[in-house]
Design an enzyme around this catalytic site. Structure first.
Site, PDB file in Angstrom:
ATOM      1  N   ASP A 171     110.709  56.914  42.724  1.00 51.87           N
ATOM      2  CA  ASP A 171     109.349  57.385  42.969  1.00 51.87           C
ATOM      3  C   ASP A 171     109.053  57.265  44.471  1.00 51.87           C
ATOM      4  O   ASP A 171     109.860  57.663  45.292  1.00 51.87           O
ATOM      5  CB  ASP A 171     108.356  56.597  42.092  1.00 51.87           C
ATOM      6  CG  ASP A 171     106.978  57.240  42.011  1.00 51.87           C
ATOM      7  OD1 ASP A 171     106.795  58.119  41.157  1.00 51.87           O
ATOM      8  OD2 ASP A 171     106.114  56.879  42.815  1.00 51.87           O
ATOM      9  N   TYR A 297      99.339  58.971  48.432  1.00 51.33           N
ATOM     10  CA  TYR A 297      99.488  60.398  48.145  1.00 51.33           C
ATOM     11  C   TYR A 297      98.797  61.228  49.222  1.00 51.33           C
ATOM     12  O   TYR A 297      99.326  62.245  49.671  1.00 51.33           O
ATOM     13  CB  TYR A 297      98.898  60.727  46.768  1.00 51.33           C
ATOM     14  CG  TYR A 297      99.754  60.250  45.622  1.00 51.33           C
ATOM     15  CD1 TYR A 297     100.610  61.112  44.957  1.00 51.33           C
ATOM     16  CD2 TYR A 297      99.698  58.918  45.208  1.00 51.33           C
ATOM     17  CE1 TYR A 297     101.394  60.672  43.906  1.00 51.33           C
ATOM     18  CE2 TYR A 297     100.479  58.464  44.161  1.00 51.33           C
ATOM     19  CZ  TYR A 297     101.332  59.349  43.515  1.00 51.33           C
ATOM     20  OH  TYR A 297     102.115  58.904  42.489  1.00 51.33           O
ATOM     21  N   HIS A 348     111.890  57.371  34.222  1.00 56.13           N
ATOM     22  CA  HIS A 348     111.419  57.218  35.582  1.00 56.13           C
ATOM     23  C   HIS A 348     111.449  55.774  36.074  1.00 56.13           C
ATOM     24  O   HIS A 348     111.706  55.525  37.252  1.00 56.13           O
ATOM     25  CB  HIS A 348     109.986  57.762  35.657  1.00 56.13           C
ATOM     26  CG  HIS A 348     109.394  57.772  37.017  1.00 56.13           C
ATOM     27  ND1 HIS A 348     109.894  58.545  38.040  1.00 56.13           N
ATOM     28  CD2 HIS A 348     108.319  57.110  37.544  1.00 56.13           C
ATOM     29  CE1 HIS A 348     109.156  58.367  39.122  1.00 56.13           C
ATOM     30  NE2 HIS A 348     108.202  57.494  38.851  1.00 56.13           N
TER      31      HIS A 348
END
Length: 370
Positions: A171, A297, A348
């Protein structure tokens, strides 16, 4: 330890914060049930209420806190920001330093099952909390994107006395690790379980089964699974108000992603225990880090896949239920891939879901660059 700037740290959440959590959970204002009999409109009301009830009445944070405190925790200031990290040294004389980095909606909790096996396998493990996450400081100015974090991690490893080291992540941790590989510094090799790779510009080529699955995952993610990313990359402050104020909101925002991104056959508790799911949620709740974590982000989303080719030796662990599962041919356009493993299961959160597979692949790859 080689630097007086490194300070011991111990997780110690005040009793008042735990009391406040229980009170907030008891006052939750619930929405009506979803209009479907599955998770396609989000985490179901019945499961959310059940998990919240367990959180309020049975979950024992003190025992979970003690379990996390079995590791050696520290903080250090880098570029004006306190960085929290675990530094677990191996007893082996030939141990190799390794920095492992989590992403969102993860935390250092993801690695609680692999830190000890990695030290036994001959690694000095450094496991930092990303800026704005967990017990690291929250940036008060812009600029803490993946480039600056990668530089900070190299500074951290040098401060710990490591003249050469490896880096691993998934990630955002994969993005940071990839950038470390571009910067090189004292890093000699990287390993990722979510490679930052895109279809080649000249086209995808022969439509193999593996390629079809990769393209299908991308299509699904864009259509049904990326709303959180758009919100956090554009308005992290706005979404933060609700999540920092409501424990059930924070729980739902995170656990839904664990359901979606794990190889869990339809339910997160098929892979992780309730306590493990809540341990991770707690690192966001007790630190009020919903907004500060989402800002990564805003800082780096547009540059997530951009950057120079990584010339360092690179290992890739490809798990079948990864969000974006890049075939080896795609990875080779971005990395000097010297090791590639197609995993039989897992998603993930590799270290959390499949710790044995994770440790074995990390060990096998870094044995080639020690």
């Amino acid at each position: 330890m080689t630097d007086s700037l490194i300070r011991p740290f111990r997780i110690a959440v005040p009793d008042a914060d735990l009391d406040d959590l229980k009170q907030r959970l008891s006052r939750t204002r619930w929405p009506e049930p979803e209009c479907v009999d599955d998770w396609t409109q989000g985490i179901p009301l019945s499961y959310t209420r059940d998990l919240a009830e367990y959180w309020a009445t049975e979950y024992d944070w003190r025992s979970r806190e003690a379990a996390l405190n079995r590791f050696d925790h520290y903080t250090t200031e880098i570029d004006g920001l306190d960085i929290h990290f675990i530094h677990q040294r191996s007893t082996r004389e030939d141990a190799f330093p390794l920095v492992i980095t989590h992403g969102w909606p993860g935390s250092i909790v993801e690695f609680h099952k692999v830190i000890e096996p990695l030290t036994e396998a001959g690694f000095h493990v450094v496991c930092p909390s990303l800026p704005g996450y967990g017990f690291s400081g929250k940036p008060t100015t812009t600029g803490w994107g993946i480039g600056k974090i990668a530089q900070a991690w190299d500074t951290l490893m040098a401060r710990l006395g490591y003249e050469r080291y490896g880096a691993q992540g998934g990630d955002w941790g994969a993005a940071v690790t990839t950038q470390i590989g571009r910067n090189v510094g004292n890093c000699v090799g990287i390993h990722v379980n979510m490679p930052i790779a895109q279809p080649p510009a000249e086209g995808v080529g022969e439509m193999t089964e593996d390629l079809q699955k990769a393209l299908a995952r991308i299509d699904y993610y864009r259509k049904w699974d990326s709303g959180y990313m758009k919100q956090q990359s554009t308005r992290p402050q706005t979404v933060g108000y609700g999540l920092v104020d409501s424990p059930v909101g924070q729980l739902a925002w995170i656990v839904e992603k664990f359901w979606s991104w794990m190889d869990c056959d339809g339910h997160p508790e098929n892979v992780l225990s309730r306590d493990e799911l809540l341990d991770n949620v707690m690192l966001y709740w007790v630190t009020a880090s919903a907004a500060s974590s989402a800002r990564l982000y805003w800082e780096s989303h547009d540059t997530f896949g951009a950057g120079d080719y990584v010339t360092l030796p690179t290992g890739v662990a490809s798990f079948p239920k990864e969000i974006l599962r890049a075939p080896r041919s795609w990875c080779e356009t971005s990395y000097n891939v010297t090791h590639f493993t197609t995993m039989p299961r897992g998603g993930h959160f590799a270290a959390f879901e499949q710790p044995e597979l994770y440790v074995e692949d990390v060990r096998t790859f870094f044995d080639t660059v020690r």
